[in-house]
Design an enzyme around this catalytic site. Structure first.
Site, PDB file in Angstrom:
ATOM      1  CG  ASP A  67      -1.880   1.121   1.385  1.00 45.50           C
ATOM      2  OD1 ASP A  67      -1.592   2.108   0.865  1.00 45.50           O
ATOM      3  OD2 ASP A  67      -2.848   0.821   1.906  1.00 45.50           O
ATOM      4  CB  SER A 133      -9.919  11.757 -14.553  1.00 47.00           C
ATOM      5  OG  SER A 133     -11.157  11.827 -15.069  1.00 47.00           O
ATOM      6  CE1 TYR A 157     -10.925   8.664  -9.719  1.00 45.05           C
ATOM      7  CE2 TYR A 157     -12.275   9.493 -11.415  1.00 45.05           C
ATOM      8  CZ  TYR A 157     -11.262   9.072 -11.044  1.00 45.05           C
ATOM      9  OH  TYR A 157     -10.365   8.786 -11.947  1.00 45.05           O
ATOM     10  CE  LYS A 161      -7.596  10.084 -10.304  1.00 42.81           C
ATOM     11  NZ  LYS A 161      -6.558   9.426 -10.291  1.00 42.81           N
ATOM     12  CG  ASN A 207     -16.129   3.087 -16.800  1.00 46.89           C
ATOM     13  OD1 ASN A 207     -15.469   2.410 -15.769  1.00 46.89           O
ATOM     14  ND2 ASN A 207     -16.442   4.292 -16.638  1.00 46.89           N
ATOM     15  CG  LEU A 208     -20.977   2.036 -22.984  1.00 48.44           C
ATOM     16  CD1 LEU A 208     -22.475   1.499 -22.583  1.00 48.44           C
ATOM     17  CD2 LEU A 208     -21.131   3.205 -24.101  1.00 48.44           C
ATOM     18  NE  ARG A 298     -23.647   6.738 -15.125  1.00 51.40           N
ATOM     19  CZ  ARG A 298     -22.427   6.336 -15.844  1.00 51.40           C
ATOM     20  NH1 ARG A 298     -22.019   4.980 -15.211  1.00 51.40           N
ATOM     21  NH2 ARG A 298     -21.545   6.688 -16.706  1.00 51.40           N
ATOM     22  N   PRO A 299     -27.680   9.736 -12.659  1.00 49.50           N
ATOM     23  CG  PRO A 299     -28.770   9.786 -10.572  1.00 49.50           C
ATOM     24  CD  PRO A 299     -28.059   8.726 -11.873  1.00 49.50           C
TER      25      PRO A 299
HETATM   26  P1  NAD Z   1      -7.224   0.318 -11.684  1.00 49.65           P
HETATM   27  O1  NAD Z   1      -8.201   0.140 -10.532  1.00 49.65           O
HETATM   28  O2  NAD Z   1      -7.303  -0.953 -12.778  1.00 49.65           O
HETATM   29  O3  NAD Z   1      -5.900   0.465 -11.390  1.00 49.65           O
HETATM   30  C1  NAD Z   1      -5.308   1.275 -10.233  1.00 49.65           C
HETATM   31  C2  NAD Z   1      -4.606   0.213  -9.304  1.00 49.65           C
HETATM   32  O4  NAD Z   1      -4.019   0.813  -8.175  1.00 49.65           O
HETATM   33  C3  NAD Z   1      -5.139  -1.075  -8.900  1.00 49.65           C
HETATM   34  O5  NAD Z   1      -4.393  -2.202  -9.493  1.00 49.65           O
HETATM   35  C4  NAD Z   1      -5.136  -0.939  -7.570  1.00 49.65           C
HETATM   36  O6  NAD Z   1      -5.067  -2.153  -6.854  1.00 49.65           O
HETATM   37  C5  NAD Z   1      -3.967   0.031  -7.394  1.00 49.65           C
HETATM   38  N1  NAD Z   1      -4.120   0.571  -5.725  1.00 49.65           N
HETATM   39  C6  NAD Z   1      -5.197   1.452  -5.456  1.00 49.65           C
HETATM   40  N2  NAD Z   1      -4.882   1.858  -4.026  1.00 49.65           N
HETATM   41  C7  NAD Z   1      -3.671   1.559  -4.141  1.00 49.65           C
HETATM   42  C8  NAD Z   1      -2.829   1.762  -2.950  1.00 49.65           C
HETATM   43  N3  NAD Z   1      -3.064   2.451  -1.790  1.00 49.65           N
HETATM   44  N4  NAD Z   1      -1.504   1.502  -2.802  1.00 49.65           N
HETATM   45  C9  NAD Z   1      -1.350   0.647  -3.829  1.00 49.65           C
HETATM   46  N5  NAD Z   1      -1.838   0.398  -4.918  1.00 49.65           N
HETATM   47  C10 NAD Z   1      -3.110   0.746  -4.925  1.00 49.65           C
HETATM   48  O7  NAD Z   1      -7.665   1.659 -12.616  1.00 49.65           O
HETATM   49  P2  NAD Z   1      -7.325   2.244 -13.873  1.00 49.65           P
HETATM   50  O8  NAD Z   1      -8.332   2.178 -14.911  1.00 49.65           O
HETATM   51  O9  NAD Z   1      -6.074   1.407 -14.279  1.00 49.65           O
HETATM   52  O10 NAD Z   1      -6.855   3.833 -13.592  1.00 49.65           O
HETATM   53  C11 NAD Z   1      -5.510   4.257 -13.272  1.00 49.65           C
HETATM   54  C12 NAD Z   1      -5.658   5.531 -12.864  1.00 49.65           C
HETATM   55  O11 NAD Z   1      -6.091   6.388 -13.982  1.00 49.65           O
HETATM   56  C13 NAD Z   1      -6.260   5.877 -11.554  1.00 49.65           C
HETATM   57  O12 NAD Z   1      -5.781   6.768 -10.889  1.00 49.65           O
HETATM   58  C14 NAD Z   1      -7.454   6.417 -12.267  1.00 49.65           C
HETATM   59  O13 NAD Z   1      -8.407   7.300 -11.180  1.00 49.65           O
HETATM   60  C15 NAD Z   1      -7.172   7.083 -13.431  1.00 49.65           C
HETATM   61  N6  NAD Z   1      -8.142   7.309 -14.457  1.00 49.65           N
HETATM   62  C16 NAD Z   1      -8.792   6.012 -14.932  1.00 49.65           C
HETATM   63  C17 NAD Z   1      -9.912   6.239 -16.049  1.00 49.65           C
HETATM   64  C18 NAD Z   1     -10.531   5.019 -16.216  1.00 49.65           C
HETATM   65  O14 NAD Z   1     -11.630   5.105 -17.063  1.00 49.65           O
HETATM   66  N7  NAD Z   1     -10.131   3.721 -16.354  1.00 49.65           N
HETATM   67  C19 NAD Z   1     -10.068   7.410 -16.521  1.00 49.65           C
HETATM   68  C20 NAD Z   1      -9.357   8.727 -15.882  1.00 49.65           C
HETATM   69  C21 NAD Z   1      -8.408   8.461 -15.066  1.00 49.65           C
HETATM   70  C1  WQD Z   2     -20.239   6.638 -21.196  1.00 47.46           C
HETATM   71  C2  WQD Z   2     -21.484   6.647 -21.710  1.00 47.46           C
HETATM   72  C3  WQD Z   2     -23.010   6.893 -19.999  1.00 47.46           C
HETATM   73  C4  WQD Z   2     -22.751   2.532 -18.780  1.00 47.46           C
HETATM   74  C5  WQD Z   2     -16.440   7.739 -16.273  1.00 47.46           C
HETATM   75  C6  WQD Z   2     -15.924   8.353 -14.986  1.00 47.46           C
HETATM   76  C7  WQD Z   2     -14.806   9.213 -15.513  1.00 47.46           C
HETATM   77  C8  WQD Z   2     -13.800   8.579 -15.885  1.00 47.46           C
HETATM   78  C9  WQD Z   2     -13.920   7.742 -17.068  1.00 47.46           C
HETATM   79  C10 WQD Z   2     -12.301   7.953 -14.300  1.00 47.46           C
HETATM   80  C11 WQD Z   2     -22.099   7.497 -20.758  1.00 47.46           C
HETATM   81  C12 WQD Z   2     -23.355   5.557 -20.788  1.00 47.46           C
HETATM   82  C13 WQD Z   2     -22.643   4.065 -19.201  1.00 47.46           C
HETATM   83  C14 WQD Z   2     -23.906   1.816 -19.005  1.00 47.46           C
HETATM   84  C15 WQD Z   2     -24.625   3.783 -20.245  1.00 47.46           C
HETATM   85  N1  WQD Z   2     -13.082   7.454 -14.984  1.00 47.46           N
HETATM   86  N2  WQD Z   2     -23.607   4.312 -20.030  1.00 47.46           N
HETATM   87  N3  WQD Z   2     -24.858   2.390 -19.812  1.00 47.46           N
HETATM   88  O1  WQD Z   2     -19.269   8.499 -17.572  1.00 47.46           O
HETATM   89  O2  WQD Z   2     -18.108   9.262 -19.233  1.00 47.46           O
HETATM   90  O3  WQD Z   2     -16.839   8.418 -17.332  1.00 47.46           O
HETATM   91  O4  WQD Z   2     -15.461   6.838 -16.558  1.00 47.46           O
HETATM   92  O5  WQD Z   2     -11.659   8.915 -14.167  1.00 47.46           O
HETATM   93  O6  WQD Z   2     -14.535  10.000 -14.166  1.00 47.46           O
HETATM   94  O7  WQD Z   2     -17.057   9.587 -14.572  1.00 47.46           O
HETATM   95  O8  WQD Z   2     -17.866   6.835 -18.810  1.00 47.46           O
HETATM   96  O9  WQD Z   2     -18.317   4.491 -19.636  1.00 47.46           O
HETATM   97  O10 WQD Z   2     -19.206   5.160 -17.379  1.00 47.46           O
HETATM   98  O11 WQD Z   2     -20.202   6.272 -19.687  1.00 47.46           O
HETATM   99  O12 WQD Z   2     -25.537   4.062 -21.111  1.00 47.46           O
HETATM  100  O13 WQD Z   2     -23.954   0.719 -18.327  1.00 47.46           O
HETATM  101  O14 WQD Z   2     -22.302   5.541 -21.519  1.00 47.46           O
HETATM  102  O15 WQD Z   2     -24.243   7.526 -19.491  1.00 47.46           O
HETATM  103  O16 WQD Z   2     -23.040   8.435 -21.537  1.00 47.46           O
HETATM  104  P1  WQD Z   2     -18.108   8.400 -18.145  1.00 47.46           P
HETATM  105  P2  WQD Z   2     -18.930   5.583 -18.878  1.00 47.46           P
END
Ligand code: NAD
Ligand code: WQD
Length: 347
Positions: A67, A133, A157, A161, A207-208, A298-299
């Site tokens: 961690d 993000s 969340y 960031k 996510n979608l 979705r809210p």
């Molecule tokens: P993920 O959950 O797959 O990967 C994050 C990893 O961090 C996990 O493997 C988890 O076990 C590890 N982790 C969490 N807390 C920890 C801690 N305290 N110490 C050590 N490890 C820890 O997520 P991801 O989709 O790969 O996202 C990676 C980064 O990108 C995140 O910071 C996320 O907020 C950001 N991000 C993701 C998305 C997305 O849609 N996936 C979009 C924008 C930003």
């Molecule tokens: C995409 C589109 C939904 C699921 C989120 C986080 C954002 C970032 C990326 C981390 C939207 C629609 C979704 C479903 C649907 N993560 N949808 N049915 O909301 O753009 O972003 O993930 O940083 O912070 O908010 O992505 O993939 O959830 O949604 O209709 O079952 O699909 O309304 O229009 P989003 P998403």
């Protein structure tokens, strides 16, 4: 930014490297000659992903299950691994969960970043690329969104960031040895071309694209489309989906362009796709029917999110090239090869 090339085999710490984006980036970095050290507490990552990284890259990637708030563990890693720079992916990322559990989100996301920065300072490592993000833009006034657009998160969340972005700006301003990049990802999807590394969400996907893939593979009966009354061409939400491998390449470009200060970059394609377009394209690439039903909005969702990636294109020399079809083809390849994700992985 001026280009700055690492010497071959320089060591990069990848926090959260057992997760979705971190694992793909670890592969890209390793293929470019960097030595990779992963730290992950496996709260949402898989040890199988680390094994796959090792196999795909034919390297002995170092892995520490820890961690980030464990300062003793971090000190041992920095003292022994010869780290030059950090890619910081670790954190919690579910928007809805963050509304229910704000303290946990602030504790994990802020606490782990603070602990990491303090360890870096103690060990004289001052280069970091941060996973921010597009959520920091809240409900944008105009699209495409440039980095100079107003920020304002609408959930804990997103606020975590924004706060981390501010912390990094303050730290950079305090001492010009610090070099930070804030990468604001739009909607990462897709998987490694091998089909052996991909997104493996715990429980019901938020996510979608992972949801659509689980419907296509038969794990769930139908997609719920969250609203068809948005001000978009087909009434469903439009997003800027970006292939996770293009995103990984964006991290390489950012790492190699680091310079003193703290700069934000959008990582997106600049092109949008609607929910219905994603569903239709998935039917095509998978050859499977993807049933869906329309439900309430979705809210907190917004109509359109689109990146203006010009700054990253111009200053990092990076561009996301992969098409929506390639993204969904690669997601499907991963999902159909490993229907239950890493759980049922057979090596
Ligand atoms: P993920 O959950 O797959 O990967 C994050 C990893 O961090 C996990 O493997 C988890 O076990 C590890 N982790 C969490 N807390 C920890 C801690 N305290 N110490 C050590 N490890 C820890 O997520 P991801 O989709 O790969 O996202 C990676 C980064 O990108 C995140 O910071 C996320 O907020 C950001 N991000 C993701 C998305 C997305 O849609 N996936 C979009 C924008 C930003
Ligand atoms: C995409 C589109 C939904 C699921 C989120 C986080 C954002 C970032 C990326 C981390 C939207 C629609 C979704 C479903 C649907 N993560 N949808 N049915 O909301 O753009 O972003 O993930 O940083 O912070 O908010 O992505 O993939 O959830 O949604 O209709 O079952 O699909 O309304 O229009 P989003 P998403």
């Amino acid at each position: 930014m001026s280009g700055r090339w690492f010497t071959v085999k320089e060591t990069v710490l990848v926090t959260g490297g057992a997760g979705y984006i971190g694992s793909h980036t670890a592969v890209a970095l390793s293929e470019r000659g960097y030595r990779i050290v992963i730290v992950d507490d496996l709260s949402n990552g898989s040890p199988v992903a680390v094994d796959v990284i090792r196999r795909l890259t034919d390297t002995d990637v170092a892995f520490h299950e820890a961690d980030l708030t464990d300062t003793g563990a971090l000190d041992r890693i920095f003292a022994t691994e010869g780290i030059s720079a950090v890619l910081h992916f670790a954190g919690l990322k579910a928007v809805g969960e963050s509304v229910a559990l704000p303290l946990r989100y602030y504790q994990v996301n802020l606490g782990s970043t603070m602990s990491l920065l303090e360890a870096m300072d103690r060990h004289d490592v001052r280069q970091l690329v941060f996973s921010s993000s597009a959520t920091v833009y809240g409900d944008p006034e105009t699209v495409p969104i440039s980095e100079t657009a107003p920020t304002g998160a609408t959930n804990p969340y997103g606020r975590s960031k924004l706060i981390i972005e501010d912390i990094l700006r303050d730290v950079a301003a305090s001492d010009d040895r610090w070099q930070f990049c804030l990468l604001r990802y739009f909607n990462p999807v897709g998987a490694h071309a091998s089909g052996d590394l991909g997104e493996d969400p715990a429980g019901i996907p938020n996510n979608l694209v992972p949801f659509v893939m689980q419907v296509a593979v038969g794990r769930r009966p139908e997609v719920q489309v969250f609203g068809t009354d948005y001000d978009t061409p087909d009434g469903t939400g439009v997003r800027d989906y970006i292939h996770v491998v293009d995103l990984a390449d964006g991290h390489l470009a950012a790492l190699e362009a680091l310079e003193p200060g703290c700069e934000a970059f959008n990582l997106g394609t600049g092109t949008g796709a609607s929910v219905l377009e994603v569903i239709d394209a998935t039917s095509l690439v998978s050859g499977r029917e993807v049933p869906y039903t329309v439900v309430e909005r979705r809210p907190g969702d917004i109509a359109v999110s689109l990146a203006d990636p010009t700054r990253a294109n111009d200053r990092l020399g990076w561009r996301a090239d992969r098409s929506l079809e390639t993204m969904l083809h690669d997601s499907w390849n991963w999902q159909s090869k490993h229907p239950m994700g890493f759980e049922d992985y057979e090596d």
